[in-house]
Design a protein around this motif. Structure first.
Motif, PDB file in Angstrom:
ATOM      1  N   ARG A  83     -17.255   2.963 -25.181  1.00  0.00           N
ATOM      2  CA  ARG A  83     -18.504   2.708 -26.065  1.00  0.00           C
ATOM      3  C   ARG A  83     -19.225   1.286 -26.176  1.00  0.00           C
ATOM      4  N   LEU A  84     -19.283   1.047 -24.875  1.00  0.00           N
ATOM      5  CA  LEU A  84     -19.727  -0.534 -24.588  1.00  0.00           C
ATOM      6  C   LEU A  84     -21.368  -0.593 -24.796  1.00  0.00           C
ATOM      7  N   ARG A  85     -21.596  -1.327 -25.676  1.00  0.00           N
ATOM      8  CA  ARG A  85     -23.039  -1.594 -26.007  1.00  0.00           C
ATOM      9  C   ARG A  85     -23.483  -3.024 -25.512  1.00  0.00           C
ATOM     10  N   ASP A  86     -22.900  -4.018 -25.802  1.00  0.00           N
ATOM     11  CA  ASP A  86     -23.272  -5.391 -25.421  1.00  0.00           C
ATOM     12  C   ASP A  86     -21.866  -5.996 -24.886  1.00  0.00           C
ATOM     13  N   GLY A  87     -22.019  -6.485 -23.705  1.00  0.00           N
ATOM     14  CA  GLY A  87     -20.929  -6.977 -23.044  1.00  0.00           C
ATOM     15  C   GLY A  87     -20.834  -7.107 -21.433  1.00  0.00           C
ATOM     16  N   LEU A  88     -19.620  -6.682 -20.900  1.00  0.00           N
ATOM     17  CA  LEU A  88     -19.662  -7.104 -19.695  1.00  0.00           C
ATOM     18  C   LEU A  88     -18.780  -5.938 -18.868  1.00  0.00           C
ATOM     19  N   VAL A  89     -19.160  -5.272 -17.720  1.00  0.00           N
ATOM     20  CA  VAL A  89     -18.186  -4.931 -16.737  1.00  0.00           C
ATOM     21  C   VAL A  89     -17.720  -5.515 -15.715  1.00  0.00           C
ATOM     22  N   TYR A  90     -16.675  -5.774 -15.458  1.00  0.00           N
ATOM     23  CA  TYR A  90     -15.682  -6.350 -14.664  1.00  0.00           C
ATOM     24  C   TYR A  90     -14.991  -5.381 -13.464  1.00  0.00           C
ATOM     25  N   MET A  91     -15.528  -5.537 -12.165  1.00  0.00           N
ATOM     26  CA  MET A  91     -14.823  -4.673 -11.100  1.00  0.00           C
ATOM     27  C   MET A  91     -14.568  -5.697 -10.010  1.00  0.00           C
ATOM     28  N   GLN A  92     -13.122  -5.156  -9.691  1.00  0.00           N
ATOM     29  CA  GLN A  92     -12.448  -6.115  -8.269  1.00  0.00           C
ATOM     30  C   GLN A  92     -11.968  -4.869  -7.323  1.00  0.00           C
ATOM     31  N   VAL A  93     -12.222  -5.497  -6.068  1.00  0.00           N
ATOM     32  CA  VAL A  93     -11.733  -4.805  -4.952  1.00  0.00           C
ATOM     33  C   VAL A  93     -10.839  -5.728  -4.230  1.00  0.00           C
ATOM     34  N   THR A  94      -9.636  -5.247  -3.937  1.00  0.00           N
ATOM     35  CA  THR A  94      -8.860  -6.022  -3.103  1.00  0.00           C
ATOM     36  C   THR A  94      -8.679  -5.180  -1.770  1.00  0.00           C
ATOM     37  N   ARG A  95      -8.130  -5.924  -0.727  1.00  0.00           N
ATOM     38  CA  ARG A  95      -7.648  -5.241   0.473  1.00  0.00           C
ATOM     39  C   ARG A  95      -6.481  -4.055   0.252  1.00  0.00           C
ATOM     40  N   GLY A  96      -5.593  -4.145  -0.825  1.00  0.00           N
ATOM     41  CA  GLY A  96      -4.796  -3.047  -1.168  1.00  0.00           C
ATOM     42  C   GLY A  96      -3.579  -3.440  -1.367  1.00  0.00           C
ATOM     43  N   VAL A  97      -2.680  -2.594  -1.010  1.00  0.00           N
ATOM     44  CA  VAL A  97      -1.030  -2.932  -1.172  1.00  0.00           C
ATOM     45  C   VAL A  97      -0.622  -3.013   0.223  1.00  0.00           C
ATOM     46  N   ALA A  98       0.343  -3.729   0.575  1.00  0.00           N
ATOM     47  CA  ALA A  98       0.921  -3.889   1.773  1.00  0.00           C
ATOM     48  C   ALA A  98       2.084  -4.757   1.778  1.00  0.00           C
ATOM     49  N   ARG A  99       3.040  -4.685   2.551  1.00  0.00           N
ATOM     50  CA  ARG A  99       3.976  -5.754   2.948  1.00  0.00           C
ATOM     51  C   ARG A  99       3.471  -7.004   3.055  1.00  0.00           C
ATOM     52  N   ARG A 100       4.048  -8.103   2.222  1.00  0.00           N
ATOM     53  CA  ARG A 100       3.503  -9.498   2.007  1.00  0.00           C
ATOM     54  C   ARG A 100       3.349 -10.178   3.471  1.00  0.00           C
ATOM     55  N   ASP A 101       2.199 -10.421   3.873  1.00  0.00           N
ATOM     56  CA  ASP A 101       1.934 -11.102   5.310  1.00  0.00           C
ATOM     57  C   ASP A 101       0.603 -11.808   5.075  1.00  0.00           C
ATOM     58  N   HIS A 102       0.401 -12.786   5.642  1.00  0.00           N
ATOM     59  CA  HIS A 102      -0.992 -13.555   5.724  1.00  0.00           C
ATOM     60  C   HIS A 102      -1.877 -13.077   6.321  1.00  0.00           C
ATOM     61  N   ALA A 103      -1.411 -12.384   7.424  1.00  0.00           N
ATOM     62  CA  ALA A 103      -2.278 -11.691   8.150  1.00  0.00           C
ATOM     63  C   ALA A 103      -2.798 -10.093   7.597  1.00  0.00           C
ATOM     64  N   PHE A 104      -3.723  -9.549   8.131  1.00  0.00           N
ATOM     65  CA  PHE A 104      -4.036  -8.384   7.648  1.00  0.00           C
ATOM     66  C   PHE A 104      -3.054  -7.317   7.994  1.00  0.00           C
ATOM     67  N   PRO A 105      -2.774  -6.195   7.184  1.00  0.00           N
ATOM     68  CA  PRO A 105      -1.991  -5.202   7.327  1.00  0.00           C
ATOM     69  C   PRO A 105      -2.160  -4.466   8.773  1.00  0.00           C
ATOM     70  N   THR A 106      -1.294  -4.133   9.436  1.00  0.00           N
ATOM     71  CA  THR A 106      -1.468  -3.759  10.975  1.00  0.00           C
ATOM     72  C   THR A 106      -1.626  -2.203  10.792  1.00  0.00           C
ATOM     73  N   GLN A 107      -1.333  -1.522   9.482  1.00  0.00           N
ATOM     74  CA  GLN A 107      -1.397  -0.266   9.442  1.00  0.00           C
ATOM     75  C   GLN A 107      -2.790  -0.016   8.478  1.00  0.00           C
ATOM     76  N   PRO A 108      -3.572   1.267   8.399  1.00  0.00           N
ATOM     77  CA  PRO A 108      -4.427   1.355   7.596  1.00  0.00           C
ATOM     78  C   PRO A 108      -4.063   1.255   6.079  1.00  0.00           C
ATOM     79  N   VAL A 109      -4.756   0.675   5.168  1.00  0.00           N
ATOM     80  CA  VAL A 109      -4.305   0.522   3.808  1.00  0.00           C
ATOM     81  C   VAL A 109      -5.571   0.784   3.086  1.00  0.00           C
ATOM     82  N   LYS A 110      -5.553   1.526   1.933  1.00  0.00           N
ATOM     83  CA  LYS A 110      -6.584   1.751   1.015  1.00  0.00           C
ATOM     84  C   LYS A 110      -7.132   0.739   0.133  1.00  0.00           C
TER      85      LYS A 110
END
Length: 287
Positions: A83-110
């Motif tokens: 029931r938002l009338r006055d305020g903000l919508v916050y949206m965030q997109v990350t690369r997703g969930v993957a085993r921790r590694d600085h490089a991009f995941p080698t397997q497809p990640v949603k």
């Protein structure tokens, strides 16, 4: 009333909302975000915000987590549930969930998608007495044009400003010029009547409110100049103000403890705020 969040395909109780511990946004700040203002149940500049989200995702090589029309539907459904009338919508997109590694995941990640809403007080045309800002060195990385979730330098600058009694921090580059605020764009009105803001480059975020205000300035026949301006020039200016989706147009009446001009809200900032509030009230109605 229950408050809802949207997390990866589900509308959930806000108190129970969570992401995986190996989400790359949580561990590596590998993600982007957008904030869209809402006034009277109307989204403000939604298209421009989603266009910028698309650019941020492309710069980081992150895919859209859902199709753009689907995201637009999610935004509206979350607003309806909360029931938002006055305020903000916050949206965030990350690369997703993957085993921790600085490089991009080698397997497809949603990519992961999170949305929340926040009720705020209704912003009116009356700016009140204005705000104070405090200068701080700009220690951020060199791609501030991407709206990433990596905001620690901004957080530290904002906290230092608040502890000094100021509302916002103005970040200063190595040449002594103001880049932008910790969470806003920075503007001045010179003694010659020029409306000045830094040109968009990798050093600042291309603010959506800033973009809309440029059009308004043209309509009002104000002389707009996009160029660097120094902290000292700002302190000698006729007026100063900040812009963002959360602050609209907010006059700055004090910099580093010293008043800007006579220390009162100036006519240019007042007029631009009035015009922006009028514009916000004419946004897209959400049913």
């Amino acid at each position: 009333m229950s408050r809802y969040a949207y997390v990866n395909g589900r509308y959930v109780d806000h108190r129970e909302a969570s992401v995986h511990i190996e989400d790359r946004g949580y561990q590596l700040a590998d993600g982007v975000y957008e904030v869209v203002g809402v006034r009277d149940g109307r989204l403000i500049d939604e298209k421009l915000h989603l266009d910028r989200l698309d650019r941020s995702l492309r710069e980081l090589r992150i895919g859209w987590p859902v199709a753009r029309p689907t995201l637009e539907f999610i935004i509206r459904e979350l607003m309806r549930r909360n029931r938002l009338r006055d305020g903000l919508v916050y949206m965030q997109v990350t690369r997703g969930v993957a085993r921790r590694d600085h490089a991009f995941p080698t397997q497809p990640v949603k990519p992961a998608l999170v949305l929340t809403t926040k009720n705020t007080r209704r912003i009116e045309a009356d700016a009140g007495a204005g705000i104070a800002v405090k200068s701080a060195p700009d220690i951020r990385w060199e791609r501030c044009d991407i709206k990433t979730v990596a905001l620690l330098p901004n957080v530290l600058a904002k906290q230092a400003a608040r502890e000094s009694g100021a509302y916002e921090a103005w970040l200063i580059d190595g040449q002594g010029n103001v880049t932008e605020g910790a969470s806003t764009n920075a503007w001045i009105v010179t003694r010659d009547g020029e409306l000045v803001t830094r040109a968009t480059d990798n050093g600042i975020l291309a603010g959506i409110t800033r973009q809309t205000l440029k059009s308004m300035a043209s309509d009002l026949q104000l002389k707009l100049v996009e160029r660097p301006f120094s902290l000292e020039e700002a302190k000698q200016a006729r007026e100063a103000f900040i812009t963002s989706a959360t602050s609209f147009v907010t006059p700055v009446v004090k910099i580093d403890g010293a008043p800007v001009a006579d220390g009162k809200v100036g006519p240019t900032a007042r007029r631009l705020r009035e015009e922006y509030v009028r514009f916000a009230a004419e946004g897209e109605a959400v049913t």
